[in-house]
Design a protein around this motif. Structure first.
Motif, PDB file in Angstrom:
ATOM      1  N   ILE A 183       2.320  14.435 -11.877  1.00  0.00           N
ATOM      2  CA  ILE A 183       2.513  14.503 -13.327  1.00  0.00           C
ATOM      3  C   ILE A 183       1.249  15.038 -13.996  1.00  0.00           C
ATOM      4  CG2 ILE A 183       2.930  13.117 -15.394  1.00  0.00           C
ATOM      5  CD1 ILE A 183       4.728  11.359 -13.672  1.00  0.00           C
ATOM      6  N   ASN A 184       0.064  14.589 -13.505  1.00  0.00           N
ATOM      7  CA  ASN A 184      -1.195  15.097 -14.068  1.00  0.00           C
ATOM      8  C   ASN A 184      -1.276  16.606 -13.926  1.00  0.00           C
ATOM      9  OD1 ASN A 184      -2.155  12.674 -14.900  1.00  0.00           O
ATOM     10  ND2 ASN A 184      -3.430  12.310 -13.100  1.00  0.00           N
TER      11      ASN A 184
ATOM     12  N   VAL B 174       2.068   5.917 -15.977  1.00  0.00           N
ATOM     13  CA  VAL B 174       2.681   7.082 -15.331  1.00  0.00           C
ATOM     14  C   VAL B 174       3.944   7.498 -16.077  1.00  0.00           C
ATOM     15  CG1 VAL B 174       3.808   7.869 -13.222  1.00  0.00           C
ATOM     16  CG2 VAL B 174       1.702   6.576 -13.077  1.00  0.00           C
TER      17      VAL B 174
ATOM     18  N   LYS C 184       3.037   9.229 -19.350  1.00  0.00           N
ATOM     19  CA  LYS C 184       2.619  10.628 -19.138  1.00  0.00           C
ATOM     20  C   LYS C 184       3.836  11.523 -18.987  1.00  0.00           C
ATOM     21  CE  LYS C 184      -1.859  10.029 -16.977  1.00  0.00           C
ATOM     22  NZ  LYS C 184      -2.459   9.852 -15.648  1.00  0.00           N
TER      23      LYS C 184
ATOM     24  N   LEU D 246       0.830  -1.204   0.000  1.00  0.00           N
ATOM     25  CA  LEU D 246       0.000   0.000   0.000  1.00  0.00           C
ATOM     26  C   LEU D 246       0.864   1.252   0.000  1.00  0.00           C
ATOM     27  CD1 LEU D 246      -2.911  -1.099   2.349  1.00  0.00           C
ATOM     28  CD2 LEU D 246      -2.911  -0.920  -0.121  1.00  0.00           C
TER      29      LEU D 246
ATOM     30  N   LEU E 236       5.110  14.415 -21.551  1.00  0.00           N
ATOM     31  CA  LEU E 236       5.299  15.778 -21.041  1.00  0.00           C
ATOM     32  C   LEU E 236       6.694  16.292 -21.357  1.00  0.00           C
ATOM     33  CD1 LEU E 236       3.904  17.955 -19.270  1.00  0.00           C
ATOM     34  CD2 LEU E 236       5.039  16.933 -17.320  1.00  0.00           C
TER      35      LEU E 236
ATOM     36  N   ILE F 182       1.972   1.712  -3.578  1.00  0.00           N
ATOM     37  CA  ILE F 182       0.869   2.147  -4.432  1.00  0.00           C
ATOM     38  C   ILE F 182       0.529   3.617  -4.131  1.00  0.00           C
ATOM     39  CG2 ILE F 182      -1.608   1.851  -4.851  1.00  0.00           C
ATOM     40  CD1 ILE F 182      -1.126  -1.150  -4.796  1.00  0.00           C
TER      41      ILE F 182
ATOM     42  N   LEU G 230       2.986   5.709  -5.858  1.00  0.00           N
ATOM     43  CA  LEU G 230       2.687   5.752  -7.299  1.00  0.00           C
ATOM     44  C   LEU G 230       1.552   6.733  -7.575  1.00  0.00           C
ATOM     45  CD1 LEU G 230       3.381   4.432 -10.029  1.00  0.00           C
ATOM     46  CD2 LEU G 230       1.682   2.706  -9.536  1.00  0.00           C
ATOM     47  N   VAL G 231       0.500   6.691  -6.738  1.00  0.00           N
ATOM     48  CA  VAL G 231      -0.648   7.593  -6.913  1.00  0.00           C
ATOM     49  C   VAL G 231      -0.183   9.040  -6.806  1.00  0.00           C
ATOM     50  CG1 VAL G 231      -2.795   8.376  -5.840  1.00  0.00           C
ATOM     51  CG2 VAL G 231      -2.374   5.946  -6.117  1.00  0.00           C
TER      52      VAL G 231
ATOM     53  N   GLU H  39       1.750  10.098  -9.855  1.00  0.00           N
ATOM     54  CA  GLU H  39       0.851  10.291 -10.995  1.00  0.00           C
ATOM     55  C   GLU H  39       0.098  11.617 -10.866  1.00  0.00           C
ATOM     56  OE1 GLU H  39      -2.212   7.358 -11.587  1.00  0.00           O
ATOM     57  OE2 GLU H  39      -2.080   7.648 -13.737  1.00  0.00           O
TER      58      GLU H  39
ATOM     59  N   TRP I  19      -0.164   0.282 -14.982  1.00  0.00           N
ATOM     60  CA  TRP I  19      -0.302   1.556 -14.267  1.00  0.00           C
ATOM     61  C   TRP I  19       1.037   2.297 -14.237  1.00  0.00           C
ATOM     62  CZ3 TRP I  19      -2.638   1.699  -8.615  1.00  0.00           C
ATOM     63  CH2 TRP I  19      -2.815   3.020  -8.236  1.00  0.00           C
TER      64      TRP I  19
END
Lengths: 69, 229
Positions: free
Chosen positions: A59-60, B215, B218, A46, B222, A49, A52-53, A56, B211
């Motif tokens: 980057i978003n 990432v 992306k 966890l 970019l 993960i 990683l979230v 991300e 996943w």
């Protein structure tokens, strides 16, 4: 908001062993203490993960920022 | 949120894999013992690698049709994560092998026998071919030329996967299980309770690989864009 979440998670992780430590026949001590391993691996999984979230999301945000330029 | 349902599925499946993977009852086989639980982890790495390489080759072919550099970035990053999973599969296999095949009390399980193992050599060759993909990419300066040559090479690398990891190891005597038919996907060699964890594990680890690749893609898109500016 972010700080509140992380402090809640920290407190949960901090108190979890203290609560389960008191009971000598608790789940954590049954079946050759395999549940301890399960917990350790779950924390690692966890944690990775969650990392990683977060990457991300960053980057978003950068992508969105770059698109609006 | 709607587009991210598969990430939540991935987390649920992996949490299930870890919990059930350690707690489910596995048949007590000779030599293997409890290590057959590695089916949910070691074998899943190779499954994830295979799916990532398939994604990579699909994007390479798409690049050759569209000449869109975005597809090249996608192909490159899927291959990179695929290699990473392959290395993880190799490393976990090395540990597993050390405590099952290598038996100090059994002279037929000597190091020389293990070093001759066709599955290991095949997997190493397959991974080295993919390493060469990155060396080839980085050795070409011109962006379009690099993308085109890399895409063509990627199709070759993918084609080489089949003889090196699927066909040749099965033609030779091997200690590795799965000699006949599809290893781990064969209904005869995995029992029902283990299969209940096995398939979710395969899907979960594969989704995690996709996943991570997403990432990285992306980030790649970019930085491509920022470099062009």
């Amino acid at each position: 908001m972010k700080k509140i979440y992380s402090s809640i998670i920290f407190l949960l992780l901090y108190f979890f062993p203290q609560v389960t430590f008191a009971q000598s026949d608790s789940l954590m001590r049954r079946d050759g203490r395999i549940y301890v391993v399960v917990t350790v691996v779950l924390i690692i999984l966890l944690g990775l993960i969650g990392y990683l979230v977060r990457i991300e999301k960053k980057i978003n945000k950068l992508t969105k920022h770059n698109d609006s330029l | 949120m709607k587009k991210n349902w598969w990430k939540i599925l991935c987390i649920i499946l992996l949490v299930y894999t870890v919990i059930a993977g350690f707690l489910v009852k596995v048949p007590d086989l000779p030599i293997l013992g409890e290590t057959s639980r590695n089916l949910f982890f070691h074998v899943a790495m190779w499954m994830a690698m295979m799916v990532l390489f398939i994604c990579s080759v699909v994007y390479s072919i798409r690049y050759l049709r569209s000449m869109d550099l975005k597809d090249d970035v996608r192909a490159k990053n899927f291959a990179a994560v695929g290699i990473y999973f392959g290395i993880l599969g190799y490393a976990t296999g090395a540990v597993w092998m050390s405590y099952t095949w290598a038996d100090p009390n059994n002279p037929s399980f000597e190091f020389s026998a293990i070093a001759r193992e066709p599955k290991l050599i095949g997997a190493a060759v397959a991974l080295l071919i993919y390493f060469a993909y990155f060396i080839l990419r980085d050795s070409i300066q011109d962006m379009d030329k690099r993308a085109r040559i890399a895409a063509v090479y990627n199709v070759f690398a993918f084609a080489m996967l089949f003889p090196t990891i699927w066909i040749v190891p099965r033609l030779l005597p091997s200690l590795h299980p799965g000699q006949e038919g599809n290893p781990a996907l064969n209904f005869k060699d995995v029992n029902t309770t283990m299969r209940m964890v096995e398939y979710p594990a395969f899907i979960g680890w594969t989704l995690l690989g996709v996943w991570i690749a997403q990432v990285k893609i992306k980030l790649g898109l970019l930085s491509e864009k920022l470099n062009a500016q």
